[in-house]
Design a protein around this motif. Sequence first.
Motif: not given
Length: 282
Positions: A12-32
Amino acid sequence: MGFDFGVEQPQRLTKVSPARLSTFDDCPRRYRLAYLDRPTPQRTGPWAHSTLGAVVHNALRALFDLPVAKRTPQRGIALVSEHWKDAGFADDDQAARYRARAKGWVAEYVEDNDVSDDPVGLERWVSAPVSTTGGRPTMIIEGRADRIDQRGGELVIVDYKTGRRAPDEHEARASQALAMYAVASTRTLRMPCTKVELHHLPSGTIAAAEHTPETLKRHLERAEETAGDVRLAADTLEAGGDGDTLFPARPDRRCAWCDFRPSCVAGQQTAPAAQPWDLLAP
């Protein structure tokens, strides 16, 4: 014909954007909170520095939409007024000061830079399936670039900045977002793209960097690793896993100005709330 008709199940291909990746790297809780929880949890109000950045971006986009003869400093000033919003500022006086400052930034940008060439993309959405191993694609990278220029048969990614600190060449090269835009632009627009630039309006400086295949691959490998972590956590959450465990808070001074501070107890306990205008460039 070169097609693979094997019985192996495609990954399965995962769509990723810089904003989403940066948000998860900074704080997984904020990503959720931002991308998974529905309805979206309570957020803070607008931030003045975000309003200021959006105004400058919109004014420059509108400027490059004009015929070359109309791309003047005076027109840039007028476009700032047309796009201006007061959201997040302390009061009318503060908003007026930063409106005047934004007008000066845009006018000086037009005066000091060659704006006679038509960009090939303004707020252009670019996308590309990629693989870091040379095999089947493992993810789709996508995002919206501020500006894409064509210079000498190659594309150049331009990103506008209005923050407190002027970026340097290292920051331009280290930007995962710019690297992803470069890769996706090459695929979307069918032209080579290795050069990236950060245009800092307050200082009038440009931080430029040129990527190699190796540096782009390193950015993609890091993006792929983060994307795998996101996918695993999201799938486990959907299967009934505990959201707080899968997407832990990462307390930091940024909790003071996090959009989801009203919905995150950990963030509230980490730092006092910032005022909506605290991150404005002095």
